[in-house]
Every structure is written in C-alpha cells, then in structure tokens.
Design an enzyme around this catalytic site. Structure first.
Site, PDB file in Angstrom:
ATOM      1  N   ARG A  88       0.853  -1.232  -0.152  1.00  0.00           N
ATOM      2  CA  ARG A  88      -0.225  -0.086  -0.027  1.00  0.00           C
ATOM      3  C   ARG A  88       0.913   1.072  -0.114  1.00  0.00           C
ATOM      4  O   ARG A  88       0.489   2.459   0.021  1.00  0.00           O
ATOM      5  CB  ARG A  88      -0.811  -0.097   1.167  1.00  0.00           C
ATOM      6  CG  ARG A  88      -1.964  -0.736   1.220  1.00  0.00           C
ATOM      7  CD  ARG A  88      -3.049  -0.689   2.078  1.00  0.00           C
ATOM      8  NE  ARG A  88      -3.533  -2.049   2.739  1.00  0.00           N
ATOM      9  CZ  ARG A  88      -4.951  -2.018   2.968  1.00  0.00           C
ATOM     10  NH1 ARG A  88      -5.663  -0.917   3.050  1.00  0.00           N
ATOM     11  NH2 ARG A  88      -5.533  -3.166   2.798  1.00  0.00           N
ATOM     12  N   ARG A 127     -22.175  -2.245   5.900  1.00  0.00           N
ATOM     13  CA  ARG A 127     -21.237  -3.386   6.600  1.00  0.00           C
ATOM     14  C   ARG A 127     -21.406  -3.028   7.876  1.00  0.00           C
ATOM     15  O   ARG A 127     -21.276  -3.915   8.756  1.00  0.00           O
ATOM     16  CB  ARG A 127     -19.902  -3.641   5.844  1.00  0.00           C
ATOM     17  CG  ARG A 127     -19.040  -4.731   6.847  1.00  0.00           C
ATOM     18  CD  ARG A 127     -17.966  -5.188   6.039  1.00  0.00           C
ATOM     19  NE  ARG A 127     -16.771  -4.036   6.010  1.00  0.00           N
ATOM     20  CZ  ARG A 127     -15.739  -4.068   5.404  1.00  0.00           C
ATOM     21  NH1 ARG A 127     -15.334  -4.912   4.502  1.00  0.00           N
ATOM     22  NH2 ARG A 127     -14.864  -2.712   5.668  1.00  0.00           N
ATOM     23  N   ARG A 144      -9.927   6.725   5.680  1.00  0.00           N
ATOM     24  CA  ARG A 144      -9.419   5.519   5.050  1.00  0.00           C
ATOM     25  C   ARG A 144      -9.065   6.033   3.396  1.00  0.00           C
ATOM     26  O   ARG A 144      -8.249   5.624   2.902  1.00  0.00           O
ATOM     27  CB  ARG A 144     -10.326   4.339   5.172  1.00  0.00           C
ATOM     28  CG  ARG A 144      -9.922   3.726   6.535  1.00  0.00           C
ATOM     29  CD  ARG A 144     -11.155   2.854   6.835  1.00  0.00           C
ATOM     30  NE  ARG A 144     -11.285   1.784   6.134  1.00  0.00           N
ATOM     31  CZ  ARG A 144     -12.504   0.904   6.153  1.00  0.00           C
ATOM     32  NH1 ARG A 144     -13.359   1.357   6.797  1.00  0.00           N
ATOM     33  NH2 ARG A 144     -12.461  -0.206   5.347  1.00  0.00           N
TER      34      ARG A 144
HETATM   35  P1  AP5 Z   1      -8.504  -3.809   5.034  1.00  0.00           P
HETATM   36  O1  AP5 Z   1      -9.092  -4.841   5.727  1.00  0.00           O
HETATM   37  O2  AP5 Z   1      -7.442  -4.290   3.881  1.00  0.00           O
HETATM   38  O3  AP5 Z   1      -9.356  -2.686   4.737  1.00  0.00           O
HETATM   39  P2  AP5 Z   1      -9.562  -1.832   3.454  1.00  0.00           P
HETATM   40  O4  AP5 Z   1      -8.492  -1.608   2.521  1.00  0.00           O
HETATM   41  O5  AP5 Z   1     -10.136  -0.738   3.929  1.00  0.00           O
HETATM   42  O6  AP5 Z   1     -10.652  -2.732   2.581  1.00  0.00           O
HETATM   43  P3  AP5 Z   1     -12.202  -3.217   3.044  1.00  0.00           P
HETATM   44  O7  AP5 Z   1     -11.978  -4.730   3.784  1.00  0.00           O
HETATM   45  O8  AP5 Z   1     -12.739  -2.151   3.939  1.00  0.00           O
HETATM   46  O9  AP5 Z   1     -12.629  -3.319   1.653  1.00  0.00           O
HETATM   47  P4  AP5 Z   1     -12.430  -4.462   0.532  1.00  0.00           P
HETATM   48  O10 AP5 Z   1     -12.151  -3.576  -0.811  1.00  0.00           O
HETATM   49  O11 AP5 Z   1     -11.714  -5.729   0.887  1.00  0.00           O
HETATM   50  O12 AP5 Z   1     -13.836  -4.820   0.348  1.00  0.00           O
HETATM   51  P5  AP5 Z   1     -15.021  -5.958   0.759  1.00  0.00           P
HETATM   52  O13 AP5 Z   1     -14.837  -7.063  -0.209  1.00  0.00           O
HETATM   53  O14 AP5 Z   1     -14.515  -6.177   2.174  1.00  0.00           O
HETATM   54  O15 AP5 Z   1      -7.200  -3.141   6.093  1.00  0.00           O
HETATM   55  C1  AP5 Z   1      -7.838  -2.501   7.191  1.00  0.00           C
HETATM   56  C2  AP5 Z   1      -6.723  -1.917   7.826  1.00  0.00           C
HETATM   57  O16 AP5 Z   1      -5.758  -2.662   8.164  1.00  0.00           O
HETATM   58  C3  AP5 Z   1      -6.274  -0.738   7.018  1.00  0.00           C
HETATM   59  O17 AP5 Z   1      -7.226   0.700   7.166  1.00  0.00           O
HETATM   60  C4  AP5 Z   1      -4.730  -0.361   7.904  1.00  0.00           C
HETATM   61  O18 AP5 Z   1      -5.105   0.359   9.103  1.00  0.00           O
HETATM   62  C5  AP5 Z   1      -4.249  -1.841   8.184  1.00  0.00           C
HETATM   63  N1  AP5 Z   1      -3.604  -2.336   6.799  1.00  0.00           N
HETATM   64  C6  AP5 Z   1      -3.939  -3.562   6.182  1.00  0.00           C
HETATM   65  N2  AP5 Z   1      -2.997  -3.602   5.210  1.00  0.00           N
HETATM   66  C7  AP5 Z   1      -1.987  -2.684   5.431  1.00  0.00           C
HETATM   67  C8  AP5 Z   1      -0.793  -2.489   4.830  1.00  0.00           C
HETATM   68  N3  AP5 Z   1      -0.404  -2.967   3.538  1.00  0.00           N
HETATM   69  N4  AP5 Z   1      -0.089  -1.596   5.205  1.00  0.00           N
HETATM   70  C9  AP5 Z   1      -0.414  -0.797   6.483  1.00  0.00           C
HETATM   71  N5  AP5 Z   1      -1.471  -1.055   7.016  1.00  0.00           N
HETATM   72  C10 AP5 Z   1      -2.585  -1.855   6.538  1.00  0.00           C
HETATM   73  O19 AP5 Z   1     -16.414  -5.431   0.612  1.00  0.00           O
HETATM   74  C11 AP5 Z   1     -16.768  -4.244   1.324  1.00  0.00           C
HETATM   75  C12 AP5 Z   1     -18.104  -4.348   1.562  1.00  0.00           C
HETATM   76  O20 AP5 Z   1     -18.966  -4.267   0.460  1.00  0.00           O
HETATM   77  C13 AP5 Z   1     -18.545  -5.830   2.153  1.00  0.00           C
HETATM   78  O21 AP5 Z   1     -19.870  -5.857   3.163  1.00  0.00           O
HETATM   79  C14 AP5 Z   1     -19.186  -6.575   0.783  1.00  0.00           C
HETATM   80  O22 AP5 Z   1     -19.798  -7.632   1.119  1.00  0.00           O
HETATM   81  C15 AP5 Z   1     -19.511  -5.622   0.161  1.00  0.00           C
HETATM   82  N6  AP5 Z   1     -19.566  -5.797  -1.340  1.00  0.00           N
HETATM   83  C16 AP5 Z   1     -18.230  -6.128  -2.167  1.00  0.00           C
HETATM   84  N7  AP5 Z   1     -18.375  -6.216  -3.279  1.00  0.00           N
HETATM   85  C17 AP5 Z   1     -19.681  -5.827  -3.398  1.00  0.00           C
HETATM   86  C18 AP5 Z   1     -20.606  -5.539  -4.725  1.00  0.00           C
HETATM   87  N8  AP5 Z   1     -20.111  -5.804  -5.930  1.00  0.00           N
HETATM   88  N9  AP5 Z   1     -21.692  -5.125  -4.638  1.00  0.00           N
HETATM   89  C19 AP5 Z   1     -22.176  -4.962  -3.470  1.00  0.00           C
HETATM   90  N10 AP5 Z   1     -21.757  -5.059  -2.275  1.00  0.00           N
HETATM   91  C20 AP5 Z   1     -20.415  -5.435  -2.065  1.00  0.00           C
END
Ligand code: AP5
Length: 187
Positions: A88, A127, A144
C-alpha cells in the site's frame, strides 16, 4: 500465479479475493485480516496495529513488511499467492520486490479494482450495520479514503510502468465482477 489486488476501501478486494484464490488455487493473503486476527487474539502485533487501524491510518511499514515476509516464506505460498491489501506504500512495493527477488521470482500482475466513491461508502456503511467493524464509522471511512488516495493510488502507475497492471471495474453484482477479474487474468 503471484498476484496483488489493490483498490479503495470497499472496492471488493476481500470479497473477490476469496473467489479468485479458489479459482486459481492459490492462498489468499489479506494483511487487514491478519491484523484483525491479531487484534482479536490480543497479541503484541494486534495491540500495535489497532492503534492505527481504529483511526484508518496505515500500520507502519516495518511492522507490515516483516509480517508479510514471514507469511510469504510459508510453504503454501511457494507456487503462488494473492496478496489483498499489500503493498500500500512505496516502501512496501520495494520490500515485496526484494522478498520476491530473494525467492528468485516476481509478480505476474497487480489488479486494481476501481469503484465509485459514493458506492463504496454505502457498502461500508451497510457493513457497519451488519458487522460493526470498528473502522467502518463515517469519520474513519472518510480518512481511509484520504489515506488510500494519498499513499496507495499512486502505486498503480508504478505497476503500469512495470507492464503488469490490470484495471477491473468493481461496480455491479459480485459475480459479474468476479467474471471480469478472471477474464482479465485469462481464465
Ligand atoms: P483492510 O481490511 O484491507 O481494509 P480496506 O482496504 O479498508 O478494505 P475493506 O476490507 O474495507 O474493503 P475491500 O475492498 O476488501 O472490500 P470488501 O470485499 O470487504 O485493512 C484494514 C486496515 O488494516 C487498514 O486501514 C490499515 O490500518 C491496516 N492495513 C491493512 N493492510 C495494510 C498495509 N499493507 N499497510 C499498512 N496497514 C495496513 O467489501 C466491502 C463491503 O462491500 C462488504 O460488506 C461486501 O459484502 C460488500 N461488497 C463487496 N462487493 C460488492 C458488490 N459488488 N456489490 C455490493 N456489495 C459489495
């Protein structure tokens, strides 16, 4: 296949990574999930990570990099992996290159899932109601997004320059996006 999945919070990285890793028979490695597991278990790493995650900030590179290096050294990652949410930052890109150089291999593709900001905010707020993830409050979601735009979005250009960037539209039904992803990867 060695893949990186990037995209803004809520783009569907975790959702899609499950299907793609199953289809390609490679382990799904999510840094966010590893951090959350450590937070739940109350490990030293979890205590440190929580400080940053709850504010929507990135966990420091040195902590994240050593965790990923250890995970990629495990036997199941030998023949391929799908990294969800890593790298990232630019130092994480360099670290991943160094880890893979050490293993005498390289990345095949970085897939960027794109999605409309209003849609991803709605997904995360929904969510929040269903799961109550601590970083899914409106204020933290906003931060974020800002951190993603500042630190991670520019990495797409780096992978584009390396000739391995694939962009996939993350809007629409989950299974439509999965089909687009697999097609982009030639499956
Ligand atoms: P992380 O868990 O990776 O969170 P994020 O990047 O903010 O991503 P999300 O999990 O919120 O979203 P996603 O894109 O995975 O979507 P999802 O499939 O879950 O990281 C969390 C934290 O950890 C970071 O903020 C940081 O602090 C730390 N961190 C992690 N990696 C790091 C790194 N490399 N360096 C430093 N710090 C780090 O879907 C989201 C929602 O939408 C779900 O409810 C899902 O059911 C829904 N959804 C998905 N697709 C669809 C669709 N097509 N239509 C409708 N709903 C949908």
């Amino acid at each position: 296949m060695r893949l990186v999945l990037m995209g803004p919070p809520g783009a569907g990285k975790g959702t899609q990574a499950k299907f793609v890793s199953e289809a390609l028979n490679i382990p799904h490695i999510s840094t966010g999930e590893i951090f959350r597991k450590n937070v739940t278990e109350g490990t030293e790493l979890g205590v440190k990570a929580k400080e940053y995650m709850d504010k929507g900030e990135y966990v420091p590179d040195e902590v994240t990099n050593s965790m990923v290096a250890a995970r990629l050294a495990e036997p199941d990652a030998k023949n391929g992996f799908l990294l969800d949410g890593y790298p990232r930052t630019l130092p994480q890109v360099s670290e991943l290159d160094a880890i893979l150089d050490g293993l005498d291999t390289k990345l095949d593709n970085c897939v960027e899932i794109t999605a409309n900001t209003d849609e991803v905010v709605q997904r995360l707020l929904k969510r929040a109601e269903l799961e109550g993830r601590p970083d899914d409050t409106e204020e933290v979601i906003r931060n974020r997004m800002v951190v993603y735009a500042r630190e991670t979005e520019p990495l797409a250009a780096v992978y584009e320059e390396h000739g391995i960037l694939l962009k996939v539209d993350g809007m629409g039904e989950v299974d439509e996006v999965t089909q687009r992803l697999l097609a982009a990867l030639g499956h």
